[in-house]
Design a protein around this motif. Structure first.
Motif, PDB file in Angstrom:
ATOM      1  N   GLU A 174      56.935 -42.376 -42.166  1.00  0.00           N
ATOM      2  CA  GLU A 174      57.823 -41.874 -43.273  1.00  0.00           C
ATOM      3  C   GLU A 174      58.694 -42.918 -43.795  1.00  0.00           C
ATOM      4  O   GLU A 174      58.932 -42.510 -45.197  1.00  0.00           O
ATOM      5  CB  GLU A 174      59.490 -41.476 -42.072  1.00  0.00           C
ATOM      6  N   ASP A 175      57.954 -43.999 -43.491  1.00  0.00           N
ATOM      7  CA  ASP A 175      57.972 -45.226 -44.383  1.00  0.00           C
ATOM      8  C   ASP A 175      57.281 -45.485 -45.660  1.00  0.00           C
ATOM      9  O   ASP A 175      56.355 -45.808 -45.662  1.00  0.00           O
ATOM     10  CB  ASP A 175      58.406 -46.282 -43.578  1.00  0.00           C
ATOM     11  N   LEU A 176      58.041 -45.004 -47.032  1.00  0.00           N
ATOM     12  CA  LEU A 176      57.126 -45.419 -48.209  1.00  0.00           C
ATOM     13  C   LEU A 176      56.998 -46.416 -48.462  1.00  0.00           C
ATOM     14  O   LEU A 176      55.945 -47.113 -48.710  1.00  0.00           O
ATOM     15  CB  LEU A 176      57.777 -44.800 -49.140  1.00  0.00           C
ATOM     16  N   ASP A 177      57.709 -47.631 -48.151  1.00  0.00           N
ATOM     17  CA  ASP A 177      57.604 -49.321 -48.250  1.00  0.00           C
ATOM     18  C   ASP A 177      56.536 -49.427 -47.701  1.00  0.00           C
ATOM     19  O   ASP A 177      55.955 -50.886 -47.519  1.00  0.00           O
ATOM     20  CB  ASP A 177      58.765 -50.126 -47.874  1.00  0.00           C
ATOM     21  N   LYS A 178      55.863 -48.724 -46.405  1.00  0.00           N
ATOM     22  CA  LYS A 178      54.638 -49.328 -45.306  1.00  0.00           C
ATOM     23  C   LYS A 178      53.349 -48.704 -45.396  1.00  0.00           C
ATOM     24  O   LYS A 178      52.522 -48.146 -45.036  1.00  0.00           O
ATOM     25  CB  LYS A 178      55.420 -49.452 -44.247  1.00  0.00           C
ATOM     26  N   ALA A 179      53.521 -47.748 -46.717  1.00  0.00           N
ATOM     27  CA  ALA A 179      52.523 -46.829 -46.949  1.00  0.00           C
ATOM     28  C   ALA A 179      50.905 -47.814 -47.268  1.00  0.00           C
ATOM     29  O   ALA A 179      50.083 -46.712 -46.706  1.00  0.00           O
ATOM     30  CB  ALA A 179      52.291 -45.695 -48.608  1.00  0.00           C
ATOM     31  N   ALA A 180      50.785 -48.660 -47.280  1.00  0.00           N
ATOM     32  CA  ALA A 180      49.249 -49.194 -47.023  1.00  0.00           C
ATOM     33  C   ALA A 180      48.819 -49.226 -45.905  1.00  0.00           C
ATOM     34  O   ALA A 180      47.651 -48.956 -45.570  1.00  0.00           O
ATOM     35  CB  ALA A 180      49.869 -50.602 -47.737  1.00  0.00           C
ATOM     36  N   THR A 181      49.660 -49.498 -45.278  1.00  0.00           N
ATOM     37  CA  THR A 181      49.542 -49.614 -43.318  1.00  0.00           C
ATOM     38  C   THR A 181      49.554 -48.308 -42.452  1.00  0.00           C
ATOM     39  O   THR A 181      49.296 -48.070 -42.073  1.00  0.00           O
ATOM     40  CB  THR A 181      49.552 -50.550 -42.502  1.00  0.00           C
ATOM     41  N   ALA A 182      50.755 -47.690 -42.839  1.00  0.00           N
ATOM     42  CA  ALA A 182      51.083 -46.929 -42.013  1.00  0.00           C
ATOM     43  C   ALA A 182      50.391 -45.300 -41.788  1.00  0.00           C
ATOM     44  O   ALA A 182      49.529 -44.817 -43.028  1.00  0.00           O
ATOM     45  CB  ALA A 182      52.608 -46.581 -42.905  1.00  0.00           C
ATOM     46  N   SER A 183      50.118 -44.812 -40.851  1.00  0.00           N
ATOM     47  CA  SER A 183      49.728 -43.548 -40.301  1.00  0.00           C
ATOM     48  C   SER A 183      50.110 -42.562 -41.453  1.00  0.00           C
ATOM     49  O   SER A 183      50.765 -42.342 -41.508  1.00  0.00           O
ATOM     50  CB  SER A 183      49.883 -43.080 -38.597  1.00  0.00           C
ATOM     51  N   MET A 184      49.358 -41.203 -41.458  1.00  0.00           N
ATOM     52  CA  MET A 184      49.603 -39.937 -42.721  1.00  0.00           C
ATOM     53  C   MET A 184      50.473 -39.381 -41.649  1.00  0.00           C
ATOM     54  O   MET A 184      50.376 -38.455 -42.948  1.00  0.00           O
ATOM     55  CB  MET A 184      48.667 -39.760 -43.072  1.00  0.00           C
ATOM     56  N   ALA A 185      50.752 -39.156 -40.784  1.00  0.00           N
ATOM     57  CA  ALA A 185      50.824 -37.631 -40.490  1.00  0.00           C
ATOM     58  C   ALA A 185      51.978 -38.255 -39.217  1.00  0.00           C
ATOM     59  O   ALA A 185      51.746 -39.260 -38.626  1.00  0.00           O
ATOM     60  CB  ALA A 185      50.036 -36.868 -40.132  1.00  0.00           C
ATOM     61  N   GLY A 186      53.324 -37.549 -39.142  1.00  0.00           N
ATOM     62  CA  GLY A 186      53.963 -37.678 -37.920  1.00  0.00           C
ATOM     63  C   GLY A 186      53.801 -37.188 -36.598  1.00  0.00           C
ATOM     64  O   GLY A 186      52.345 -36.323 -36.577  1.00  0.00           O
ATOM     65  N   PRO A 187      53.784 -37.773 -35.216  1.00  0.00           N
ATOM     66  CA  PRO A 187      53.247 -37.174 -34.037  1.00  0.00           C
ATOM     67  C   PRO A 187      53.960 -35.589 -33.982  1.00  0.00           C
ATOM     68  O   PRO A 187      54.678 -35.192 -34.530  1.00  0.00           O
ATOM     69  CB  PRO A 187      54.372 -38.534 -32.960  1.00  0.00           C
ATOM     70  N   ASP A 188      52.922 -35.199 -32.960  1.00  0.00           N
ATOM     71  CA  ASP A 188      54.052 -34.012 -32.098  1.00  0.00           C
ATOM     72  C   ASP A 188      55.495 -34.121 -31.678  1.00  0.00           C
ATOM     73  O   ASP A 188      55.974 -35.251 -31.006  1.00  0.00           O
ATOM     74  CB  ASP A 188      52.644 -33.611 -31.343  1.00  0.00           C
TER      75      ASP A 188
END
Length: 299
Positions: A172-186
Motif C-alpha cells: 500500500e506504500d506509494l513511496d515504495k511502489a518501485a519494489t512493493a508487491s502489486m496487491a495485498g494479501p488475502d
C-alpha cells in the motif's frame, strides 16, 4: 498461517497486469501529469541511460540499451509494441544472433546450463554469478518453501514463487511502489498469503527465458510457444481458483525484454481485487498474457 519466506534477491520487481485506466488506482496530485509527457520523459531517460550503459558492450546490458532507444519501449504494454519488438529482433539478425549471443556473453546461458525439462543444448545457468533467481527456484538449485499444490497437475511443469516479505508488506506504500508487491494479501482468516505471486517454468531452454523470443527459433516454433503459453495460462487460472480469487479480477502478465529485471521467465499473477499503487507505477511495461497469446495467432 504465515506467508512463506521470500526467496528473491532485492530487485525491482513490478506486476504485469491487464491495462487499467488511471482512475483504477488513486495517485497523489503530483503524479497526475500529462501521459504524453510522462511517456516521452521515460523514453528520453531510457535512451540516454541506455546509450551510456550499452556503449561498446556485447551482453544483455548492451542489447537492452539498444532496444530501449526504440519507440516501442516507451509504453511497452500492448500487442502492437510486442510485435514491433519481435520484428526489431528479426530485422537485426534474429533471436539467436541478437539475444542468445547476449545471454551467452553474460553467462546466463551455456551448453550445459543446468538441466531442467528442456535438457541439453543452450539452457539457463544455475550458478551464483550471474544469479538467475527464477531459474534456480524452478530447478531446485535453491529452496522454495512455497506450497505448489494450488497448481494441481500443472506443478509438473510450473513453479509458484513469492516476493520478499517486506515487499509484500509494502503493497500500500506509494513511496515504495518501485519494489512493493502489486496487491495485498488475502484476509488472515483465509491464510494471509500474498496477492501477487510469480509463476515460472521448469523448462530452462534459452527460448523460455522471456516471452520476447518464444517461437523465434527452429527448435521452438510459434505453435509450440503458443501451446506453452496456453498451458501457463491454465496454470495461472488453476492457481487463482485454488486461492479463491475471482477469475474476472486476476491479472496475468509479463515484463517482456528489455523491460524485465530477471533473465528467467516469471509471469506475474495478481489479485486485482486487492491492487495497490505499484500496479500503476509499472503500467508502462505490464504486457498482458492475452496480448502475448494474440501475437501468436494466425494473421
Amino acid at each position: 498461517m504465515s506467508a512463506p519466506l521470500l526467496l528473491i534477491p532485492r530487485t525491482r520487481f513490478g506486476v504485469a497486469s491487464p491495462r487499467l485506466a488511471s482512475s483504477d488506482v488513486r495517485r497523489p496530485r503530483q503524479q497526475s501529469t500529462i501521459i504524453g509527457r510522462n511517456c516521452m520523459n521515460r523514453f528520453t531517460r531510457a535512451r540516454d541511460d541506455g546509450a551510456a550503459a550499452g556503449e561498446g558492450g556485447s551482453g544483455m546490458d548492451a542489447l537492452s540499451a539498444k532496444m530501449k532507444q526504440q519507440p516501442f519501449t516507451i509504453e511497452f504494454n500492448t500487442i502492437a509494441q510486442f510485435k514491433a519488438a519481435r520484428e526489431w529482433v528479426q530485422a537485426n539478425g534474429g533471436a539467436k544472433a541478437v539475444v542468445l549471443s547476449a545471454l551467452r556473453a553474460d553467462g546466463f546461458v551455456g551448453p550445459e546450463g543446468g538441466g531442467g525439462s528442456g535438457g541439453g543444448g543452450d539452457t539457463l545457468t544455475l550458478g551464483v554469478e550471474p544469479f538467475n533467481v527464477f531459474a534456480r527456484l524452478a530447478d531446485g538449485a535453491m529452496p522454495n518453501p512455497v506450497d505448489q499444490s494450488p497448481l494441481g497437475a500443472h506443478a509438473e511443469e510450473f513453479v509458484v514463487c513469492h516476493n520478499r516479505p517486506e515487499n509484500d508488506a509494502d503493497w500500500e506504500d506509494l513511496d515504495k511502489a518501485a519494489t512493493a508487491s502489486m496487491a495485498g494479501p488475502d484476509p488472515a482468516e483465509l491464510g494471509g498469503l500474498p496477492g501477487h505471486v510469480f509463476i515460472t517454468c521448469k523448462d530452462l531452454r534459452w527460448e523460455r527465458f522471456n516471452v520476447l523470443v518464444m517461437g523465434m527459433s527452429e527448435e521452438d516454433t510459434e505453435d509450440a510457444a503458443r501451446a506453452f503459453l496456453q498451458r501457463l495460462e491454465a496454470a495461472g487460472r488453476t492457481y487463482a481458483s485454488a486461492r479463491g480469487w475471482d477469475l474476472a479480477s486476476v491479472g496475468m502478465s509479463f515484463h517482456a525484454y528489455p523491460m524485465n529485471t530477471v533473465n528467467s521467465l516469471h509471469m506475474h499473477v495478481v489479485n486485482l481485487a486487492r491492487k495497490g499503487p505499484a500496479l500503476a507505477h509499472h503500467s508502462h511495461k505490464n504486457m498482458p498474457l492475452a496480448d502475448v497469446l494474440n501475437a501468436f495467432l494466425p494473421q
